[in-house]
Write an enzyme that holds these catalytic residues in place. Structure first.
Site, PDB file in Angstrom:
ATOM      1  N   ASP A  83       0.943  -1.299  -0.091  1.00  0.00           N
ATOM      2  CA  ASP A  83       0.039   0.008  -0.057  1.00  0.00           C
ATOM      3  C   ASP A  83       0.952   1.241   0.060  1.00  0.00           C
ATOM      4  O   ASP A  83       1.316   1.760   1.146  1.00  0.00           O
ATOM      5  CB  ASP A  83      -0.962  -0.092   1.098  1.00  0.00           C
ATOM      6  CG  ASP A  83      -1.908   0.886   1.270  1.00  0.00           C
ATOM      7  OD1 ASP A  83      -2.060   1.835   0.168  1.00  0.00           O
ATOM      8  OD2 ASP A  83      -2.646   1.230   2.344  1.00  0.00           O
ATOM      9  N   HIS A 100      -0.381  -0.307   6.460  1.00  0.00           N
ATOM     10  CA  HIS A 100      -0.361   0.835   7.541  1.00  0.00           C
ATOM     11  C   HIS A 100       0.473   0.463   8.579  1.00  0.00           C
ATOM     12  O   HIS A 100       0.123   1.273   9.786  1.00  0.00           O
ATOM     13  CB  HIS A 100      -1.834   1.393   7.920  1.00  0.00           C
ATOM     14  CG  HIS A 100      -2.531   1.835   6.808  1.00  0.00           C
ATOM     15  ND1 HIS A 100      -3.906   2.328   6.837  1.00  0.00           N
ATOM     16  CD2 HIS A 100      -2.123   1.979   5.447  1.00  0.00           C
ATOM     17  CE1 HIS A 100      -4.453   2.693   5.859  1.00  0.00           C
ATOM     18  NE2 HIS A 100      -3.342   2.690   4.662  1.00  0.00           N
ATOM     19  N   GLU A 109      -2.944  10.490  -0.515  1.00  0.00           N
ATOM     20  CA  GLU A 109      -4.103   9.603  -0.494  1.00  0.00           C
ATOM     21  C   GLU A 109      -4.581   9.315   0.873  1.00  0.00           C
ATOM     22  O   GLU A 109      -5.515   9.284   1.359  1.00  0.00           O
ATOM     23  CB  GLU A 109      -3.844   8.421  -1.344  1.00  0.00           C
ATOM     24  CG  GLU A 109      -5.187   7.740  -1.736  1.00  0.00           C
ATOM     25  CD  GLU A 109      -5.295   6.456  -0.623  1.00  0.00           C
ATOM     26  OE1 GLU A 109      -6.323   5.789  -0.720  1.00  0.00           O
ATOM     27  OE2 GLU A 109      -4.329   6.117   0.301  1.00  0.00           O
ATOM     28  N   GLU A 110      -3.380   8.532   1.674  1.00  0.00           N
ATOM     29  CA  GLU A 110      -3.805   8.075   2.919  1.00  0.00           C
ATOM     30  C   GLU A 110      -4.275   8.850   3.899  1.00  0.00           C
ATOM     31  O   GLU A 110      -4.535   8.509   4.952  1.00  0.00           O
ATOM     32  CB  GLU A 110      -2.358   7.519   3.423  1.00  0.00           C
ATOM     33  CG  GLU A 110      -1.674   6.617   2.793  1.00  0.00           C
ATOM     34  CD  GLU A 110      -2.695   4.998   2.741  1.00  0.00           C
ATOM     35  OE1 GLU A 110      -3.567   5.026   3.185  1.00  0.00           O
ATOM     36  OE2 GLU A 110      -1.900   4.082   2.284  1.00  0.00           O
ATOM     37  N   ASP A 141      -4.122   0.265  -6.473  1.00  0.00           N
ATOM     38  CA  ASP A 141      -3.944   0.424  -5.138  1.00  0.00           C
ATOM     39  C   ASP A 141      -3.981  -0.811  -4.407  1.00  0.00           C
ATOM     40  O   ASP A 141      -4.924  -1.331  -4.347  1.00  0.00           O
ATOM     41  CB  ASP A 141      -4.898   1.426  -4.568  1.00  0.00           C
ATOM     42  CG  ASP A 141      -4.608   1.885  -3.189  1.00  0.00           C
ATOM     43  OD1 ASP A 141      -3.660   1.373  -2.497  1.00  0.00           O
ATOM     44  OD2 ASP A 141      -5.153   2.529  -2.350  1.00  0.00           O
TER      45      ASP A 141
HETATM   46  N1  BES Z   1      -5.078   0.882  -0.115  1.00  0.00           N
HETATM   47  C1  BES Z   1      -6.131   1.477   0.825  1.00  0.00           C
HETATM   48  C2  BES Z   1      -7.446   1.421   0.392  1.00  0.00           C
HETATM   49  C3  BES Z   1      -8.067  -0.454   0.580  1.00  0.00           C
HETATM   50  C4  BES Z   1      -7.575  -0.860   2.045  1.00  0.00           C
HETATM   51  C5  BES Z   1      -8.672  -0.805  -0.328  1.00  0.00           C
HETATM   52  C6  BES Z   1      -8.194  -2.107   2.088  1.00  0.00           C
HETATM   53  C7  BES Z   1      -9.037  -2.191  -0.070  1.00  0.00           C
HETATM   54  C8  BES Z   1      -8.713  -2.781   1.017  1.00  0.00           C
HETATM   55  C9  BES Z   1      -5.821   2.910   0.770  1.00  0.00           C
HETATM   56  O1  BES Z   1      -4.936   3.529   0.821  1.00  0.00           O
HETATM   57  C10 BES Z   1      -6.567   3.542   2.059  1.00  0.00           C
HETATM   58  O2  BES Z   1      -5.858   3.185   3.217  1.00  0.00           O
HETATM   59  N2  BES Z   1      -7.602   4.122   2.375  1.00  0.00           N
HETATM   60  C11 BES Z   1      -8.146   4.576   3.274  1.00  0.00           C
HETATM   61  C12 BES Z   1      -9.523   5.498   3.007  1.00  0.00           C
HETATM   62  C13 BES Z   1      -8.930   7.032   2.631  1.00  0.00           C
HETATM   63  C14 BES Z   1     -10.146   7.994   2.249  1.00  0.00           C
HETATM   64  C15 BES Z   1      -8.168   7.606   3.651  1.00  0.00           C
HETATM   65  C16 BES Z   1      -9.094   3.600   4.173  1.00  0.00           C
HETATM   66  O3  BES Z   1      -9.312   2.502   3.700  1.00  0.00           O
HETATM   67  O4  BES Z   1      -9.384   3.801   5.256  1.00  0.00           O
HETATM   68 ZN    ZN Z   2      -3.758   3.017   2.838  1.00  0.00          ZN
END
Ligand code: BES
Ligand code: ZN
Length: 395
Positions: free
Chosen positions: A224, A363, A258-259, A286
């Site tokens: 990620d 994360h 993005e994070e 992603d």
């Molecule tokens: N790569 C993730 C999204 C993700 C995680 C997709 C697990 C499918 C399964 C992305 O980098 C992320 O962490 N997104 C955040 C949301 C964003 C609006 C801060 C999340 O998933 O909470």
């Molecule tokens: Zn993420």
């Protein structure tokens, strides 16, 4: 206990700063939070029945992250905005544009470029993708406010520049954002016949550790999303090297921040919309390198375009017949495809696994290549799919 939570509070406040206090969140997310919170969180306004706007003051932000993570298995799951007015505007526009983005037909989804596509996908090299993942995850983190976050984006810019060296139809730039130092990266190969029609392949360049991991925390983000950037880089390498001349303009994007709430892609999609850019298709990569399910590729159905998703499924059947694929949902705007979707553009997000089988180490400091088996075999499938997407969308 009290001291610990005070410390966590301090850290969480510190890592996000005073900016971007407003969030937009779906009902499920808000309900979960309200159920657990001692204070009642009030949704200030709601233009969309299923979206709430909340002021995330710093003393609530820790609870919010906790609930999101433990109850809903989300990492954050909301979009941040600087002011209340901006949040309202965002929801209003998202409502207007997302219907079209979900059901509209934006391109002629034909599949008839077997000769070109098969040649390109036969050249995908796992070890090239692997090396890029290794390099990107060697930065302490790629956090949007950290020095290493700035540096790593510049490194991606340098890599992409090298990959298109000698092509006078290609241009790479770093995009500045007003409110944080990390830049986004955009590589453009100008279309020879329809330069105003744009096909986008993107993924986020930043990484983060935990909910309160700031600029100093170790966040390799190998899956990620070094995996997505490495996959995109391999697509660029092969398109550029083959001398392929696109009819439509192709843009490759590495989004900043993005994070912390899709900030970089939100900026870019907004800018494209306000200048009436004709984006005919967006592919989001992603997390491409952890195979957690029995399926190889899982298409996310929310915040994406139905017709384009079906087309991507058909591309897998045609060009990667040994792979299995299916559908699942994130359940919220989980990545940059949501930024495009909310701006009215058709997006797809082919994902590495079903949501429930996701890589649990993201994360954390343990999101490493070794913890994905040490190869980029899974990501290679997505590089092939991306190549097929670009060529078959190019008409
Ligand atoms: N790569 C993730 C999204 C993700 C995680 C997709 C697990 C499918 C399964 C992305 O980098 C992320 O962490 N997104 C955040 C949301 C964003 C609006 C801060 C999340 O998933 O909470
Ligand atoms: Zn993420």
């Amino acid at each position: 206990m009290k001291i610990l939570s005070l410390l966590l509070l301090f850290l969480s406040f510190n890592s996000f700063g005073e900016d971007y206090q407003w969030i937009t969140i779906d009902r499920t997310g808000l309900n979960a939070f309200q159920e657990h919170s001692l204070e009642s969180v009030e949704a200030k306004s709601s233009a969309m029945s299923d979206i709430a706007i909340v002021n995330l003051s710093e003393d609530k932000s820790f609870d919010m992250h906790e609930v999101m993570h433990h109850d809903l298995n989300r990492c954050a799951g909301y979009i941040r905005h600087k002011t209340y007015e901006e949040a309202v505007q965002y929801v209003k526009e998202a409502k207007e544009f997302s219907k079209l983005a979900e059901n509209g037909i934006f391109a002629d989804y034909k599949i008839d470029q077997q000769k070109i596509v098969n040649k390109l996908i036969s050249r995908v090299e796992e070890n090239v993708i692997r090396k890029t993942i290794t390099k990107l995850s060697s930065y302490n983190n790629r956090y949007y406010k950290a020095e290493t976050g700035v540096e790593s984006s510049k490194w991606i810019h340098g890599l992409w520049k090298k990959l298109v060296e000698g092509r006078n139809d290609a241009m790479v730039k770093l995009v500045n954002h007003k409110n944080w130092p990390q830049q986004s990266i955009i590589l453009q190969i100008k279309g020879s016949e329809k330069p105003n029609e744009i096909v986008v392949i993107g993924g986020h360049a930043d990484s983060i550790a935990g909910f309160f991991g700031g600029a100093g925390s170790r966040a390799p983000g190998a899956d990620d999303n070094a995996s997505g950037i490495a996959t995109i880089s391999e697509i660029i390498r092969l398109i550029a090297k083959s001398g392929y001349k696109p009819k439509r303009t192709i843009m490759f994007m590495g989004y900043a921040a993005e994070e912390v709430g899709l900030l970089g892609s939100k900026d870019i999609a907004k800018q494209f919309k306000s200048t009436n850019k004709d984006v005919v298709g967006v592919l989001q990569l992603d997390m491409t390198n952890f195979q957690g399910s029995n399926l190889d590729i899982v298409m996310m159905t929310d915040y994406t375009n139905k017709n384009q998703n079906e087309f991507v499924g058909k591309l897998i059947d045609e060009y990667l017949p040994n792979l299995s694929w299916g559908y699942d949902r994130c359940g919220y705007g989980c990545s940059d495809h949501a930024s495009w979707h909310n701006a009215g553009y058709p997006a797809s997000m082919p994902f590495e696994s079903k949501k429930g089988d996701m890589n649990r180490r993201i994360h954390t400091k343990n999101d490493t290549l070794e913890n994905m088996g040490g190869t980029a075999d899974h990501a290679s499938k997505f590089a092939k799919l991306g190549l097929a997407f670009l060529v078959e969308m190019d008409r």
